[in-house]
Design a protein around this motif. Structure first.
Motif, PDB file in Angstrom:
ATOM      1  N   VAL A 182      34.048 -79.375  42.159  1.00  0.00           N
ATOM      2  CA  VAL A 182      34.665 -79.015  40.878  1.00  0.00           C
ATOM      3  C   VAL A 182      34.347 -77.577  40.472  1.00  0.00           C
ATOM      4  O   VAL A 182      34.747 -77.130  39.399  1.00  0.00           O
ATOM      5  CB  VAL A 182      34.221 -79.993  39.755  1.00  0.00           C
ATOM      6  CG1 VAL A 182      34.750 -81.385  40.029  1.00  0.00           C
ATOM      7  CG2 VAL A 182      32.709 -79.995  39.600  1.00  0.00           C
ATOM      8  N   LEU A 183      33.618 -76.842  41.291  1.00  0.00           N
ATOM      9  CA  LEU A 183      33.292 -75.445  41.006  1.00  0.00           C
ATOM     10  C   LEU A 183      34.318 -74.523  41.646  1.00  0.00           C
ATOM     11  O   LEU A 183      35.061 -74.923  42.556  1.00  0.00           O
ATOM     12  CB  LEU A 183      31.890 -75.106  41.527  1.00  0.00           C
ATOM     13  CG  LEU A 183      30.726 -75.928  40.944  1.00  0.00           C
ATOM     14  CD1 LEU A 183      29.412 -75.492  41.588  1.00  0.00           C
ATOM     15  CD2 LEU A 183      30.662 -75.796  39.433  1.00  0.00           C
ATOM     16  N   ASP A 184      34.356 -73.290  41.175  1.00  0.00           N
ATOM     17  CA  ASP A 184      35.267 -72.310  41.756  1.00  0.00           C
ATOM     18  C   ASP A 184      34.894 -72.062  43.219  1.00  0.00           C
ATOM     19  O   ASP A 184      33.765 -71.679  43.525  1.00  0.00           O
ATOM     20  CB  ASP A 184      35.185 -70.998  40.962  1.00  0.00           C
ATOM     21  CG  ASP A 184      36.149 -69.955  41.487  1.00  0.00           C
ATOM     22  OD1 ASP A 184      35.753 -69.194  42.396  1.00  0.00           O
ATOM     23  OD2 ASP A 184      37.285 -69.911  40.996  1.00  0.00           O
ATOM     24  N   ALA A 185      35.837 -72.329  44.097  1.00  0.00           N
ATOM     25  CA  ALA A 185      35.550 -72.268  45.534  1.00  0.00           C
ATOM     26  C   ALA A 185      35.100 -70.883  45.969  1.00  0.00           C
ATOM     27  O   ALA A 185      34.190 -70.739  46.796  1.00  0.00           O
ATOM     28  CB  ALA A 185      36.783 -72.698  46.328  1.00  0.00           C
ATOM     29  N   ALA A 186      35.726 -69.837  45.412  1.00  0.00           N
ATOM     30  CA  ALA A 186      35.368 -68.477  45.816  1.00  0.00           C
ATOM     31  C   ALA A 186      33.938 -68.139  45.401  1.00  0.00           C
ATOM     32  O   ALA A 186      33.198 -67.499  46.160  1.00  0.00           O
ATOM     33  CB  ALA A 186      36.347 -67.483  45.193  1.00  0.00           C
ATOM     34  N   GLU A 187      33.545 -68.552  44.206  1.00  0.00           N
ATOM     35  CA  GLU A 187      32.190 -68.279  43.741  1.00  0.00           C
ATOM     36  C   GLU A 187      31.160 -69.012  44.591  1.00  0.00           C
ATOM     37  O   GLU A 187      30.110 -68.470  44.938  1.00  0.00           O
ATOM     38  CB  GLU A 187      32.044 -68.681  42.271  1.00  0.00           C
ATOM     39  CG  GLU A 187      32.832 -67.803  41.314  1.00  0.00           C
ATOM     40  CD  GLU A 187      32.639 -68.194  39.857  1.00  0.00           C
ATOM     41  OE1 GLU A 187      32.991 -67.396  38.982  1.00  0.00           O
ATOM     42  OE2 GLU A 187      32.132 -69.316  39.608  1.00  0.00           O
ATOM     43  N   VAL A 188      31.465 -70.276  44.917  1.00  0.00           N
ATOM     44  CA  VAL A 188      30.537 -71.045  45.752  1.00  0.00           C
ATOM     45  C   VAL A 188      30.456 -70.452  47.149  1.00  0.00           C
ATOM     46  O   VAL A 188      29.371 -70.311  47.726  1.00  0.00           O
ATOM     47  CB  VAL A 188      30.967 -72.527  45.816  1.00  0.00           C
ATOM     48  CG1 VAL A 188      30.083 -73.299  46.795  1.00  0.00           C
ATOM     49  CG2 VAL A 188      30.896 -73.161  44.431  1.00  0.00           C
ATOM     50  N   ASP A 189      31.602 -70.057  47.706  1.00  0.00           N
ATOM     51  CA  ASP A 189      31.610 -69.453  49.042  1.00  0.00           C
ATOM     52  C   ASP A 189      30.760 -68.185  49.071  1.00  0.00           C
ATOM     53  O   ASP A 189      30.009 -67.942  50.017  1.00  0.00           O
ATOM     54  CB  ASP A 189      33.041 -69.125  49.465  1.00  0.00           C
ATOM     55  CG  ASP A 189      33.831 -70.379  49.818  1.00  0.00           C
ATOM     56  OD1 ASP A 189      33.196 -71.420  50.104  1.00  0.00           O
ATOM     57  OD2 ASP A 189      35.079 -70.320  49.791  1.00  0.00           O
TER      58      ASP A 189
END
Length: 616
Positions: free
Chosen positions: A489-496
């Protein structure tokens, strides 16, 4: 056997709430945001360390290290194959499975067939109770206060007198003699195979999930040369030392009230339930033992002295002997244990029949502490009129008082013992204190082996508790915990961006690599796949990170915190990059091309850092 289509395996798991499956065997309670906790079903423990993460569909025990998804749980609990586990859950939610060869569902075998055979037999026996021949069975039940509604509620049936009636009915449904024999439904004699249960009232015995796994039967006719009660023999799915009659019906109330009533027979269970004591259960043709306690503790959520276990015993010699056997094991309960003995030696069934439902409820209210009951049994063997008798009685009873769990109660019962013996308190207290310091000291002997085992296993596993308590490691730990639990549920780009940064601690770095390797964090089950893919000896740590209670009060706070942890990882990386650039500034000429490039890089880095910090 044809393979189930992989998409169906994922779909069944996605539609199944793991808490519903685990909760049928383990009393679960909230352990923080998105986490449930209970006593581990894989090892005996005093306090709960078994965590279930419903959102991830995953469980992990922090004590023994067992972990997995809903399929692995069913396979371990019920000894199913993977295909059987998927098929059972699919049937539970009404999902039509597809197989890779495009054909219909294959005919299952093994344990699944044993469950099916017992279910078919239970339906057959229930139908037979309405026949003319079953009049003796209906009369037996009616004489004990059970009408047709009560019989239906408990699934009571009737086994006809003939030698092959049930066998013929089940063979017509496709069951072989070998399957029926393995299920304990038929026996082999000199003249062939015959029905095990004939001319009897029959009670289905069910496991915690409500599946019929065996039967108990009571004879009705004088020409029946068999025992009064006949039970299913040991089978691959029926282990009498681990089965409690009525627990499938009682488990919800047992879990909610943390109270259980242990009676002696099937009709006693029926009488108690009909009288409003819906936490009553009974053993199935065997003495109450340690395996039964293990099952009950998990269903009760037995991790404090707030619970109650009430045993009902006949006042005769056999009942007293049973009470002493139960007392030998009662220390394994965290709950307080009691004994309820009915007036005039009536069991709960006869008590209800003669004096009504209220008398059964009053019996439970009049319970006495187990240790007080056992003290009386011990004293009964001595002549308290003589000095020798009183001294012998003191030696026998002092260890019982010494084992009272609550130290605030022990002085009071020391006075009770002194009064019963007719001795001065000053004579009795030293004996109790010596017993408490000796081999019978309460709890320590029971707790130490399990604790030693847990400690020993913890030394060979990398766990969250074994990680160093530094700010850097704590940040990496919490960030990975947040990603595993809320990454979808988190922003994928930020997690990546956060996950591209190597971690300092090697164990956490191993988990990070496994998480990075997952192709799609929006896919159901991605986090469990990441745990399963983590290399040893770090897989247990990954399971802990997935199932631990996240430090937040609400789901929204947890998601916000998980995002912040990822951003802080990136900030830490930028700070390290800045430190390297500052060091380089000291090594190069400020007027050189390289010096100007470093200053530009520092300016850009500071801007990136401010932007990132402002986003937290």
């Amino acid at each position: 056997m044809a393979r189930i289509r992989h998409a169906d395996v994922d779909e069944v798991k996605a539609r199944t709430n793991i808490v519903d499956i685990v909760g049928e065997r383990v009393a679960l309670k909230s352990a923080g945001v998105g986490s449930m906790k209970g006593l581990c079903p894989f090892h005996d423990e005093r306090s709960p360390s078994f965590n279930v993460r419903p959102q991830a569909g995953y469980y992990h025990c922090f004590g023994c290290g067992e972990s997995g998804d809903v399929y692995s749980f069913l396979r371990a609990m019920d000894h199913l194959t993977f295909t059987e586990a998927v098929e059972r859950l699919a049937a539970r939610i009404g999902y039509q499975l597809h197989y890779e060869d495009g054909g219909a569902a294959p005919e299952t075998s093994g344990r699944t067939r044993l469950y099916q055979a017992n279910t078919a037999a239970a339906e057959y026996f229930r139908a037979q109770l309405a026949t003319a021949e079953a009049d003796a069975g209906r009369r037996f039940l009616g004489e004990r206060g059970f009408d047709a509604g009560a019989a239906a509620h408990f699934g009571v049936g009737y086994a006809p007198k003939g030698w092959n009636n049930m066998r013929d009915a089940l063979r017509a449904q496709g069951f072989s003699d070998e399957e029926l024999a393995t299920a304990g439904l038929v026996s082999q004699g000199q003249r062939g195979v015959y029905d095990r249960f004939r001319g009897r009232v029959v009670w289905p015995i069910r496991d915690l999930t409500g599946q019929t796994i065996g039967f108990g039967a009571r004879k009705l006719y004088d020409d029946d040369q068999g025992p009064k009660y006949l039970n299913t023999p040991e089978t691959p799915i029926y282990k009498k030392a681990q089965v409690l009659y009525g627990l499938d019906l009682a488990k919800k109330d047992v879990s909610r009230s943390h109270r259980v009533v242990v009676v002696e027979g099937y009709t006693d269970v029926m009488a108690c339930h009909l009288a409003g004591i819906t936490t009553a259960i009974a053993t199935c043709g065997t003495a109450f033992g340690s395996d039964h306690i293990t099952v009950l503790r998990r269903v009760m959520g037995d991790d404090s002295a707030a619970g109650e276990v009430i045993f009902t015993f006949d006042p005769d010699a056999a009942g007293q002997k049973a009470a002493l056997r139960a007392f030998a094991d009662e220390k394994r309960f965290a709950a307080q244990t009691y004994v309820a003995v009915a007036p005039d030696g009536l069991d709960p069934c006869d008590l209800r029949l003669n004096r009504g439902d209220g008398a059964v409820r009053a019996l439970m209210d009049a319970k006495a502490p187990m240790f007080e009951f056992v003290i009386d049994q011990k004293l009964a063997g001595f002549d308290l009129r003589s000095v020798e008798g009183r001294v012998g009685a003191l030696r026998a009873a002092a260890p019982i008082v010494a084992e009272i769990r609550d130290p605030s109660l022990r002085p009071g019962y020391t006075r009770v013992l002194a009064r019963k013996l007719g001795m001065d308190l000053g004579e009795v207290t030293p004996s109790v204190e010596r017993a408490a310091r000796g081999p019978h000291a309460p709890r320590d002997r029971d707790r130490a082996p399990a604790q030693t085992q847990d400690d020993a296993s913890a030394t060979v596993r990398v766990t969250m508790a074994s990680l160093p308590r530094t700010a850097s490691t704590t940040l990496e730990r919490d960030a990975l915990m947040g990603v595993l639990q809320y990454g979808h549920v988190l922003d994928a780009a930020e997690v990546d961006a956060a996950l591209q940064i190597p971690m300092e601690h090697p164990a956490l770095e191993a988990v990070r690599q496994s998480v990075v390797a997952q192709p799609d964090r929006s896919r159901v089950g991605w986090s469990t796949a990441a745990v399963d893919a983590t290399r040893e000896p770090y897989r247990g740590l990954a399971a802990e990170l997935l199932t631990s209670s996240f430090p937040a009060l609400t789901e929204l706070e947890a998601k916000t915190s998980a995002r912040a942890m990822c951003q802080r990882l990136r900030l830490r990386a930028l700070d390290r990059e800045k430190a390297e650039l500052l060091g380089e500034v000291q090594r190069v000429s400020p007027e050189s091309e390289q010096g100007r490039a470093v200053r530009v890089a520092l300016r850009d880095l500071d801007q990136r850092r401010r932007t990132l910090a402002d986003s937290i």
